[in-house]
Write a protein that holds these residues in place. Sequence first.
Motif, PDB file in Angstrom:
ATOM      1  N   ALA A   9      22.456  61.261  37.733  1.00 29.65           N
ATOM      2  CA  ALA A   9      23.808  60.903  37.310  1.00 29.65           C
ATOM      3  C   ALA A   9      23.849  59.490  36.744  1.00 29.65           C
ATOM      4  O   ALA A   9      24.496  59.229  35.720  1.00 29.65           O
ATOM      5  CB  ALA A   9      24.769  61.041  38.480  1.00 29.65           C
ATOM      6  N   VAL A  10      23.130  58.543  37.379  1.00 33.49           N
ATOM      7  CA  VAL A  10      23.083  57.158  36.886  1.00 33.49           C
ATOM      8  C   VAL A  10      22.377  57.100  35.542  1.00 33.49           C
ATOM      9  O   VAL A  10      22.810  56.397  34.620  1.00 33.49           O
ATOM     10  CB  VAL A  10      22.402  56.243  37.932  1.00 33.49           C
ATOM     11  CG1 VAL A  10      22.093  54.884  37.349  1.00 33.49           C
ATOM     12  CG2 VAL A  10      23.263  56.119  39.170  1.00 33.49           C
ATOM     13  N   ALA A  11      21.294  57.849  35.381  1.00 35.01           N
ATOM     14  CA  ALA A  11      20.561  57.872  34.113  1.00 35.01           C
ATOM     15  C   ALA A  11      21.427  58.440  32.996  1.00 35.01           C
ATOM     16  O   ALA A  11      21.454  57.913  31.878  1.00 35.01           O
ATOM     17  CB  ALA A  11      19.278  58.683  34.271  1.00 35.01           C
ATOM     18  N   LEU A  12      22.142  59.509  33.304  1.00 30.46           N
ATOM     19  CA  LEU A  12      23.021  60.117  32.302  1.00 30.46           C
ATOM     20  C   LEU A  12      24.152  59.166  31.914  1.00 30.46           C
ATOM     21  O   LEU A  12      24.468  58.999  30.727  1.00 30.46           O
ATOM     22  CB  LEU A  12      23.598  61.441  32.827  1.00 30.46           C
ATOM     23  CG  LEU A  12      24.489  62.212  31.870  1.00 30.46           C
ATOM     24  CD1 LEU A  12      23.715  62.610  30.622  1.00 30.46           C
ATOM     25  CD2 LEU A  12      25.090  63.422  32.542  1.00 30.46           C
ATOM     26  N   ALA A  13      24.747  58.490  32.902  1.00 29.97           N
ATOM     27  CA  ALA A  13      25.835  57.542  32.628  1.00 29.97           C
ATOM     28  C   ALA A  13      25.342  56.365  31.802  1.00 29.97           C
ATOM     29  O   ALA A  13      26.016  55.914  30.862  1.00 29.97           O
ATOM     30  CB  ALA A  13      26.453  57.066  33.937  1.00 29.97           C
ATOM     31  N   SER A  14      24.154  55.855  32.114  1.00 29.69           N
ATOM     32  CA  SER A  14      23.627  54.723  31.344  1.00 29.69           C
ATOM     33  C   SER A  14      23.271  55.147  29.927  1.00 29.69           C
ATOM     34  O   SER A  14      23.433  54.387  28.977  1.00 29.69           O
ATOM     35  CB  SER A  14      22.430  54.098  32.054  1.00 29.69           C
ATOM     36  OG  SER A  14      21.374  55.029  32.127  1.00 29.69           O
ATOM     37  N   LEU A  15      22.776  56.364  29.777  1.00 34.76           N
ATOM     38  CA  LEU A  15      22.472  56.870  28.440  1.00 34.76           C
ATOM     39  C   LEU A  15      23.737  56.984  27.596  1.00 34.76           C
ATOM     40  O   LEU A  15      23.760  56.577  26.421  1.00 34.76           O
ATOM     41  CB  LEU A  15      21.786  58.235  28.534  1.00 34.76           C
ATOM     42  CG  LEU A  15      21.343  58.862  27.220  1.00 34.76           C
ATOM     43  CD1 LEU A  15      20.299  57.988  26.547  1.00 34.76           C
ATOM     44  CD2 LEU A  15      20.823  60.260  27.444  1.00 34.76           C
ATOM     45  N   LEU A  16      24.802  57.498  28.182  1.00 32.27           N
ATOM     46  CA  LEU A  16      26.072  57.615  27.459  1.00 32.27           C
ATOM     47  C   LEU A  16      26.671  56.247  27.157  1.00 32.27           C
ATOM     48  O   LEU A  16      27.225  56.019  26.083  1.00 32.27           O
ATOM     49  CB  LEU A  16      27.056  58.475  28.254  1.00 32.27           C
ATOM     50  CG  LEU A  16      26.693  59.957  28.370  1.00 32.27           C
ATOM     51  CD1 LEU A  16      27.680  60.656  29.308  1.00 32.27           C
ATOM     52  CD2 LEU A  16      26.671  60.611  27.019  1.00 32.27           C
TER      53      LEU A  16
END
Length: 95
Positions: A9-16
């Motif tokens: 979830a953190v990786a996805l949020a940082s990517l966005l």
Amino acid sequence: MTLASRLAAVALASLLATGTAFAQTAAPAAKTDTKTTTAAPTDKKAPKEHSAESLECSKQADAKGLHGKERKKFRSECIKTAKAGMAAPAAADKK
């Protein structure tokens, strides 16, 4: 939630978040390009060249110390008569 789910979830949020940060910096750059394009036509305006009659009538108005509406009226009459081939208007010389 498991540790793997949190990391995903953190990786996805940082990517966005990274994608929107780059998108925001690219948009103002495009705006400045359009501003320079729209500002260019104003630079192309050259000062209007005045005719010999206009310059001569301005000199005469300066010599008489005319300002404002009186100067404008004098120059208008002077230019009309100069273009007609006559000297400065006699009525304006009496002022």
